[in-house]
Design an enzyme around this catalytic site. Structure first.
Site, PDB file in Angstrom:
ATOM      1  N   HIS A 166       0.856  -1.203   0.000  1.00  0.00           N
ATOM      2  CA  HIS A 166       0.000   0.000   0.000  1.00  0.00           C
ATOM      3  C   HIS A 166       0.889   1.249   0.000  1.00  0.00           C
ATOM      4  CE1 HIS A 166      -4.070   1.745   1.103  1.00  0.00           C
ATOM      5  NE2 HIS A 166      -3.282   2.775   1.328  1.00  0.00           N
ATOM      6  N   GLY A 206      -3.780  15.937  -0.645  1.00  0.00           N
ATOM      7  CA  GLY A 206      -4.535  16.995  -1.300  1.00  0.00           C
ATOM      8  C   GLY A 206      -5.712  17.474  -0.479  1.00  0.00           C
ATOM      9  N   GLU A 207      -5.917  16.864   0.679  1.00  0.00           N
ATOM     10  CA  GLU A 207      -7.093  17.240   1.488  1.00  0.00           C
ATOM     11  C   GLU A 207      -7.000  18.659   2.049  1.00  0.00           C
ATOM     12  OE1 GLU A 207      -5.606  14.184   1.811  1.00  0.00           O
ATOM     13  OE2 GLU A 207      -7.088  12.650   2.359  1.00  0.00           O
ATOM     14  N   TYR A 245     -10.444   6.172  -3.836  1.00  0.00           N
ATOM     15  CA  TYR A 245     -11.405   6.084  -2.726  1.00  0.00           C
ATOM     16  C   TYR A 245     -12.845   5.821  -3.199  1.00  0.00           C
ATOM     17  CZ  TYR A 245      -8.673   7.751   1.357  1.00  0.00           C
ATOM     18  OH  TYR A 245      -7.811   7.879   2.409  1.00  0.00           O
ATOM     19  N   ARG A 258     -14.432  10.805   3.839  1.00  0.00           N
ATOM     20  CA  ARG A 258     -13.953  11.101   2.492  1.00  0.00           C
ATOM     21  C   ARG A 258     -14.398  10.046   1.477  1.00  0.00           C
ATOM     22  NH1 ARG A 258      -7.921  11.263   4.552  1.00  0.00           N
ATOM     23  NH2 ARG A 258      -8.923   9.683   5.847  1.00  0.00           N
ATOM     24  N   HIS A 315      -9.471   0.951   2.340  1.00  0.00           N
ATOM     25  CA  HIS A 315      -9.080   1.976   3.308  1.00  0.00           C
ATOM     26  C   HIS A 315     -10.168   2.042   4.361  1.00  0.00           C
ATOM     27  CE1 HIS A 315      -8.305   6.237   4.684  1.00  0.00           C
ATOM     28  NE2 HIS A 315      -9.625   6.155   4.860  1.00  0.00           N
ATOM     29  N   ASP A 360       1.508   2.585   3.884  1.00  0.00           N
ATOM     30  CA  ASP A 360       0.769   3.792   3.482  1.00  0.00           C
ATOM     31  C   ASP A 360       1.765   4.882   3.087  1.00  0.00           C
ATOM     32  OD1 ASP A 360      -1.532   5.208   2.880  1.00  0.00           O
ATOM     33  OD2 ASP A 360      -1.889   5.881   4.927  1.00  0.00           O
TER      34      ASP A 360
HETATM   35 ZN    ZN Z   1      -5.838   4.947   3.145  1.00  0.00          ZN
END
Ligand code: ZN
Length: 392
Positions: free
Chosen positions: A65, A73-74, A134, A167, A199, A289
């Site tokens: 992952h 980018g959040e 996502y 999200r 996720h 991650d």
């Molecule tokens: Zn994640």
């Protein structure tokens, strides 16, 4: 002049991951040709010889992952993290990566991720990717998750699909189930894992939908790899149940109280606690991650910026599993090698044996990184990266 075709690795203690003691390993090109107690270099051929006495040799770590082309980018456009470079991967002891997109499936694309994976492969490591991001329906290259898996060699599943997270696209159980079915059949028709990397967020729904989707067994639990399961106590408790019922528990090494996630279960402690609760070691995996965005906090816990998560946490947590949590080294190493290779159906990865790919991560007795070989190429020597990516 190119490197010799043969390489002889001498005198390391080998965790294959089974502890097979001190062995010599002969490499032929990118593969392991032989393992034995006193091997000699093939007569009449050039052969590089590495003396590795005092080192522990493990299969190269597989990180399932990683945000290869960046993530985040959040916090707006300026918080999109940059692409990863080769030395960040190998310098963390990782030789195989599975790349994924994340929150942003609009300005980042599966095709760009595929190109990045091909670039890293050309630079010497082994790479795969997940199709999607996502949201559900999830972005693909061909228009379908199933077709992407069947037609594009590097695509071995779908992900990272968000669940129980503010999200996510808030899909229903039926929509997740449909996606899993597509990935499953895609995997069957192409002899790939066809898994869905999930996720898992901090949402109160937790793993409820995953239990529901897999309840009647038509979609088996093993079709999913739920990750970030150590992000809070409640999710972690659900994950123990999931793993005891045959699911895979993927711990995120980059999610830890020390890296700013106050509610998280420290990854090394999560492994120890899962084992103590009766989870089989075969059901536990760990990914980093890496290269996603990571909030940076000051001493008072205020957010003061955004950093980029590192894959180095994988080796750090394996070290803590062994040195602080009392997990046997030959067990800890499975969590980032043979278990991952089995779950992702990577037949030549995750084990030190003749015929397997010559991917190795070597540490000293304190589990500090000493050497890395990836597909037969010496990438890290005496703790220093010696092969750099094109733009490094
Ligand atoms: Zn994640």
């Amino acid at each position: 002049m190119s490197d010799p075709f043969f390489t002889l690795l001498r005198g390391a203690e080998v965790l294959a991951p089974k502890n097979i003691g001190r062995q010599d390993i002969l490499l032929a090109g990118e593969r392991i040709a032989a393992i034995g107690e006193h091997l000699s270099a093939p007569a009449g051929y050039a052969c590089e010889i590495a003396d590795l006495e005092g080192c522990i040799l493990m299969p190269g770590f597989i990180d399932s992952h990683v945000h290869l082309i960046g993530g985040g980018g959040e916090g707006g456009y300026a918080t999109r993290t940059p692409e990863i470079v080769l030395s960040k991967v190998t310098g963390s002891g990782v030789t195989t990566v599975v790349g994924c997109l994340g929150t942003d499936g609009t300005t980042r694309h599966v095709a760009s991720l595929l190109a990045k994976a091909r670039g890293l492969e050309a630079e010497g490591i082994s790479t795969y990717i997940y199709t999607g991001a996502y949201q559900v329906p999830t972005p693909t290259i061909t228009g379908s998750v199933r077709d992407d898996i069947i037609l594009i060699d590097k695509i071995i599943g779908s992900g990272e699909i968000a669940m129980a997270d503010h999200r996510s696209a808030q899909p229903s159980c039926a929509e997740y189930r449909k996606l899993a079915a597509e990935a499953r059949v895609g995997g069957m028709l192409s002899s790939k894992a066809g898994v869905v990397d999930m996720h898992m967020g901090d949402g109160s729904d937790g793993m409820r939908m995953l239990f529901e989707i897999t309840a009647n067994g038509e979609i088996p639990k093993t079709q999913f790899i739920p990750t970030h399961l150590n992000r809070n106590e409640k999710l972690f408790e659900e994950a123990i149940l999931w793993a005891k019922e045959g699911g895979i528990m993927d711990i995120t090494s980059g999610v830890s109280p020390a890296s700013g996630s106050a509610k998280a279960v420290k990854p090394s402690a999560a492994a120890r606690r899962a084992l103590a609760a009766g989870v089989e070691i075969t059901q536990i995996t760990m990914s980093s991650d890496g290269n996603g965005s990571m909030p940076v906090f000051d001493a008072q816990g205020n957010t003061i910026g955004v950093g980029v998560a590192s894959q180095a946490s994988m080796l750090e947590e394996i070290r803590d599993m062994v040195k602080k949590e009392g997990i046997a080294p030959d067990q800890a190493v499975r969590i980032v090698t043979s278990n991952v290779a089995r779950v992702l159906k990577l037949p030549r990865k995750g084990q030190v044996a003749a015929g397997m790919d010559a991917d190795f991560t070597l540490v000293d007795e304190d589990f500090r990184l000493r050497h890395v070989w990836a597909r037969g190429q010496h990438m890290v020597a005496d703790g220093q990266v010696i092969v750099r990516g094109t733009f490094e």
